[in-house]
Design a protein around this motif. Structure first.
Motif, PDB file in Angstrom:
ATOM      1  N   VAL A  41       0.841  -1.204   0.000  1.00 21.99           N
ATOM      2  CA  VAL A  41       0.000   0.000   0.000  1.00 21.99           C
ATOM      3  C   VAL A  41       0.876   1.254   0.000  1.00 21.99           C
ATOM      4  CG1 VAL A  41      -1.702   1.297   1.369  1.00 21.99           C
ATOM      5  CG2 VAL A  41      -1.900  -1.191   1.191  1.00 21.99           C
ATOM      6  N   HIS A  42       0.486   2.233  -0.828  1.00 26.91           N
ATOM      7  CA  HIS A  42       1.187   3.525  -0.823  1.00 26.91           C
ATOM      8  C   HIS A  42       0.630   4.367   0.325  1.00 26.91           C
ATOM      9  CE1 HIS A  42       2.673   7.432  -2.163  1.00 26.91           C
ATOM     10  NE2 HIS A  42       3.555   6.743  -2.861  1.00 26.91           N
ATOM     11  N   ILE A  94      -7.252   1.605   4.416  1.00 28.38           N
ATOM     12  CA  ILE A  94      -6.535   0.770   3.430  1.00 28.38           C
ATOM     13  C   ILE A  94      -5.169   0.389   4.015  1.00 28.38           C
ATOM     14  CG2 ILE A  94      -5.592   0.708   1.061  1.00 28.38           C
ATOM     15  CD1 ILE A  94      -8.678   0.910   1.161  1.00 28.38           C
ATOM     16  N   ILE A  95      -4.532   1.357   4.646  1.00 29.34           N
ATOM     17  CA  ILE A  95      -3.211   1.108   5.255  1.00 29.34           C
ATOM     18  C   ILE A  95      -3.306  -0.011   6.297  1.00 29.34           C
ATOM     19  CG2 ILE A  95      -1.482   2.190   6.790  1.00 29.34           C
ATOM     20  CD1 ILE A  95      -1.644   4.678   5.017  1.00 29.34           C
ATOM     21  N   GLU A  96      -4.440  -0.049   7.021  1.00 28.35           N
ATOM     22  CA  GLU A  96      -4.627  -1.094   8.053  1.00 28.35           C
ATOM     23  C   GLU A  96      -4.603  -2.510   7.452  1.00 28.35           C
ATOM     24  OE1 GLU A  96      -8.279   0.115   9.883  1.00 28.35           O
ATOM     25  OE2 GLU A  96      -7.270   1.823  10.854  1.00 28.35           O
ATOM     26  N   GLU A 121       2.731  -4.259   3.766  1.00 23.48           N
ATOM     27  CA  GLU A 121       3.832  -3.304   3.697  1.00 23.48           C
ATOM     28  C   GLU A 121       3.292  -1.970   3.184  1.00 23.48           C
ATOM     29  OE1 GLU A 121       6.828  -3.714   4.766  1.00 23.48           O
ATOM     30  OE2 GLU A 121       8.022  -2.175   3.757  1.00 23.48           O
ATOM     31  N   VAL A 122       3.703  -0.879   3.836  1.00 23.10           N
ATOM     32  CA  VAL A 122       3.311   0.461   3.379  1.00 23.10           C
ATOM     33  C   VAL A 122       4.591   1.148   2.917  1.00 23.10           C
ATOM     34  CG1 VAL A 122       2.189   2.635   4.010  1.00 23.10           C
ATOM     35  CG2 VAL A 122       1.532   0.510   5.162  1.00 23.10           C
ATOM     36  N   THR A 123       4.636   1.532   1.656  1.00 24.87           N
ATOM     37  CA  THR A 123       5.904   2.049   1.142  1.00 24.87           C
ATOM     38  C   THR A 123       5.713   2.887  -0.123  1.00 24.87           C
ATOM     39  OG1 THR A 123       8.151   1.354   0.514  1.00 24.87           O
ATOM     40  CG2 THR A 123       6.392  -0.100  -0.162  1.00 24.87           C
ATOM     41  N   SER A 124       6.769   3.612  -0.492  1.00 31.81           N
ATOM     42  CA  SER A 124       6.755   4.431  -1.714  1.00 31.81           C
ATOM     43  C   SER A 124       6.775   3.516  -2.942  1.00 31.81           C
ATOM     44  CB  SER A 124       8.004   5.311  -1.741  1.00 31.81           C
ATOM     45  OG  SER A 124       9.138   4.526  -2.046  1.00 31.81           O
ATOM     46  N   ILE A 148      -0.862  -7.821  -4.129  1.00 34.84           N
ATOM     47  CA  ILE A 148      -1.990  -6.915  -4.415  1.00 34.84           C
ATOM     48  C   ILE A 148      -1.446  -5.498  -4.234  1.00 34.84           C
ATOM     49  CG2 ILE A 148      -4.308  -6.175  -3.686  1.00 34.84           C
ATOM     50  CD1 ILE A 148      -4.665  -9.105  -2.621  1.00 34.84           C
ATOM     51  N   ILE A 149      -1.613  -4.677  -5.269  1.00 38.54           N
ATOM     52  CA  ILE A 149      -0.953  -3.370  -5.295  1.00 38.54           C
ATOM     53  C   ILE A 149      -1.978  -2.239  -5.114  1.00 38.54           C
ATOM     54  CG2 ILE A 149       0.552  -1.853  -6.678  1.00 38.54           C
ATOM     55  CD1 ILE A 149       1.856  -4.546  -5.821  1.00 38.54           C
ATOM     56  N   ALA A 150      -1.820  -1.503  -4.013  1.00 37.74           N
ATOM     57  CA  ALA A 150      -2.737  -0.390  -3.739  1.00 37.74           C
ATOM     58  C   ALA A 150      -2.035   0.937  -4.013  1.00 37.74           C
ATOM     59  CB  ALA A 150      -3.236  -0.464  -2.294  1.00 37.74           C
TER      60      ALA A 150
END
Ligand code: 13P
Ligand code: SF4
Length: 302
Positions: free
Chosen positions: A195-196, A203-205, A209-212, A229-231
């Motif tokens: 997730v971006h 969505i982050i929850e 992984e949360v990343t650039s 899965i790409i957010a």
């Protein structure tokens, strides 16, 4: 298409130019990139390159950032109105007014801002280094502009700071739908969710992984897993396929297209070379002050 690419390559070497391309650009543009990357990587490379001309395939704030960091180079944005709606959600006057009311506040501006906003900010950050920057600065009272979602992500990870959020957001990332993402997770239980941080907290929850965007490339290449899965904006999937052709990628939600990022085509790049347009020109005081905020960012995120 082949003839068009050959013309571009010829002009590129005649003019000793370098083509910088953001990860969300169309596949055909990604394919002609000399440097393909996220905002942080492209800022660093724009500063580092020795070529006198930069063609920036991205949106205006990115080309402005390149100009601020390399004022002696000719920086061209192939499509005049390739902008970022989130960057337009805060102005320099907004910040000056806020500072009048809160003189002790330290202004951290996301790189997705105009040059004028950067010029009245204390430091910049990108999605790749926002947490690190906020942790490293001494100030405790911070105004984070303009992305409230990235700001909220930072705030949760750096609770010791008092962070005021601006009410801006990315019109593309907020469209990513939670129910759709849950459905995708159910359909692909083996897939990891990337997730971006411009996405909303709900969505982050759900992220592994949360990343650039460059962080996503690194994560996928380093991972033993094969499904993801790409957010984020959907052009990212072209970039990931290029880097990891054997892995499988699913968009978290549709539609996630950034209309501005998709305005640039090969014809625009060719015209940009032949007519040397659209040149980024900024007043010297704006360059000087914005440069200080950007250089501070590069210094704090070494
Ligand atoms: P990064 O590529 O720096 O993660 O940023 C995404 C973005 O929205 C650029 O507009
Ligand atoms: Fe701006 Fe969002 Fe498009 Fe990035 S994806 S350029 S933040 S509108």
């Amino acid at each position: 298409m082949k003839a068009l690419i050959e013309k571009i390559q010829k002009l590129k070497s005649q003019k000793d130019a370098v083509i910088l391309v953001h990860n969300y650009q169309k596949k055909e543009i990604q394919d002609i990139a000399d440097i393909l990357g996220d905002s942080l990587d492209l800022s660093r490379k724009a500063k580092g390159t020795s070529n006198p001309m930069i063609i920036f395939c991205g949106v205006r704030f990115m080309a402005e950032t390149a100009k601020i960091l390399s004022p002696d180079k000719k920086v061209l944005l192939p499509v005049f109105d390739a902008g970022c709606p989130m960057a337009d959600m805060v102005t320099a006057n907004d910040i000056l007014d806020y500072k009048k009311e809160h003189p002790d506040v330290f202004v951290v501006s996301y790189v997705n801002t105009s040059a004028e906003v950067k010029a009245v900010s204390d430091i910049c950050c990108t999605s790749a280094n926002a947490v690190q920057i906020v942790k490293n600065i001494k100030a405790r009272k911070i105004l984070f502009v303009p992305d409230k979602n990235l700001g909220d992500f930072v705030k949760r990870r750096v609770p010791e700071k008092e962070i005021q959020l601006w009410d801006g957001y990315c019109i593309v990332h907020v469209r990513i739908n939670k129910e759709h993402l849950k459905k995708m997770k159910k359909e692909h239980p083996e897939a990891l969710v990337l997730v971006h941080p411009e996405c909303e907290s709900q969505i982050i929850e759900l992220a592994d992984e949360v990343t650039s965007t460059n962080g996503m490339v690194k994560f996928v290449k380093d991972s033993e897993k094969t499904e993801f899965i790409i957010a984020t904006e959907e052009g990212m999937i072209d970039r990931l396929k290029k880097e990891a052709p054997d892995k499988i990628f699913y968009p978290a939600s549709k539609p996630t297209l950034c209309r501005n990022m998709k305005k640039t085509g090969l014809e625009d790049v060719l015209r940009s070379f032949t007519c040397e347009q659209y040149e980024i020109n900024l007043p010297d005081p704006i360059i000087r002050n914005a440069q200080a905020a950007l250089n501070r960012m590069l210094e704090y995120s070494k």
